[in-house]
Design a protein around this motif. Structure first.
Motif, PDB file in Angstrom:
ATOM      1  N   THR A   1      59.822  42.492   8.605  1.00 33.67           N
ATOM      2  CA  THR A   1      58.528  43.144   9.227  1.00 33.67           C
ATOM      3  C   THR A   1      58.928  44.032  10.240  1.00 33.67           C
ATOM      4  O   THR A   1      58.314  45.121  10.390  1.00 33.67           O
TER       5      THR A   1
ATOM      6  N   ARG B   1      57.956  47.998  10.377  1.00 40.67           N
ATOM      7  CA  ARG B   1      57.137  48.935  11.236  1.00 40.67           C
ATOM      8  C   ARG B   1      57.838  50.093  12.185  1.00 40.67           C
ATOM      9  O   ARG B   1      57.313  50.907  12.598  1.00 40.67           O
TER      10      ARG B   1
ATOM     11  N   LEU C   1      54.408  43.911   2.341  1.00 42.42           N
ATOM     12  CA  LEU C   1      54.243  44.798   3.643  1.00 42.42           C
ATOM     13  C   LEU C   1      53.702  46.310   3.031  1.00 42.42           C
ATOM     14  O   LEU C   1      52.841  46.804   3.733  1.00 42.42           O
TER      15      LEU C   1
END
Length: 328
Positions: free
Chosen positions: A147, A151, A301
């Motif tokens: 994650t 990002r 994601l």
């Protein structure tokens, strides 16, 4: 201005440097899973029977299996450094983002909990439940690391942090990821009931998982193989569905899942049906599973969130009707 603001002004960290730390954490958190499997498969799980010491009198190892176990413990050092850097760089980066700080803190917490659970695993004599928990927690830390990388990369490319797709496609990707997690969980039970308990190199007798009695290993392998086959078919079907829906940005991560599932399945067939379960094939299988899990997280994601339903267009305002004439 707070002390942290002053530190950020004095020691600013660029998004590029922070990205290097995030990628390093993802790679190292994956590698420590693979190295941990090597410890068990060489029978070195109790090479250092004490924790945090290697044995009752020394921190350092004294024989071959102790060196293997101690070496895996030492891999924790670069993993810890990467986690610390992710947190520190998140605090000092410009521009500052609170979510990066939270993810960095979770990575560091994961390292601490893993170290404690690793110690409990050794002190309980490689109890199968603690070994399974140790591996599953590693899968959890990969969620955080993946994650963070996602990002960071999206920010540097000036892309939206969370893509959006139609509700059905997003839901199917999430179901596939959860299903993949279930396959991994059953796979840990296969390992916990199989012949590689981790104590063979040091002559230690290690308890095995026996939920189905003496034939637990064969029964769980059968269950694992069947649900893994269903998972593989579902992954391919979802890739085709994403292509038909025109979700081109999902084709690469879902394609990676399909490729890794095929490789993992081929290794599983090789190790159990052809080569009588040698240790090196188990190690390859665990390595492939780790990469498959990373690909699944990438797919989750990339799927992002469900698109909001379009609001119905407002009805055009009706023209005011003329008032009837009043006779006077």
């Amino acid at each position: 201005m707070s002390r942290l603001d002053r530190l950020r002004e004095r020691f600013p960290v660029s998004p590029r440097v922070h990205a290097y730390a995030a990628w390093a954490a993802l790679v190292l958190f994956t590698l420590i899973i693979i190295s941990g499997a090597a410890v068990r498969l060489t029978g070195s799980g109790l090479g250092c029977p004490e924790w945090p010491r290697c044995n009752g009198t020394s921190v350092t190892p004294s024989d071959g299996h102790a060196y293997i176990e101690f070496g895996n413990r030492m891999v924790t050092t670069p993993v810890s450094i990467a986690a610390v850097l992710c947190l520190v760089f998140a605090l000092l980066r410009r521009p500052y983002r609170r979510d990066f700080t939270v993810l960095g803190a979770l990575l560091l917490a994961g390292v601490v909990v893993q170290a404690v659970l690793g110690g409990i695993t050794v002190l309980t004599g490689l109890n199968p439940v603690t070994v399974m928990s140790h591996f599953l927690l590693s899968m959890g830390t990969l969620i955080v690391a993946t994650t963070l990388v996602w990002r960071v990369v999206r920010e540097r490319r000036a892309q939206a942090q969370t893509p959006s797709h139609d509700r059905l496609l997003v839901g199917l990707v999430r179901v596939l990821t959860v299903f993949g997690g279930a396959v991994v969980f059953v796979g840990t039970a296969v390992t916990a009931s199989g012949p590689y308990a981790g104590g063979s190199g040091t002559g230690d007798v290690v308890t095995r998982l026996t939920i189905f009695g003496d034939d637990t290993f064969n029964n769980i392998i059968t269950i694992h193989a069947r649900i893994a086959a269903v998972f593989g078919v579902a992954a391919v079907a979802l890739w085709v569905f994403a292509r038909l829906r025109g979700a081109r940005d999902l084709l690469l991560p879902l394609g990676a899942v399909c490729v890794m599932v095929a490789i993992t399945g081929a290794i599983g067939t090789l190790q159990y049906h052809i080569l009588a379960y040698p240790a090196w094939t188990v190690w390859l299988h665990v390595s492939a599973v780790s990469l498959t899990w990373n690909a699944l997280l990438w797919s989750w994601l990339a799927a992002g969130r469900a698109e909001r339903a379009a609001e119905p267009a407002a009805a055009p305002a009706r023209a005011a009707e003329p008032e009837p004439a009043v006779l006077r």
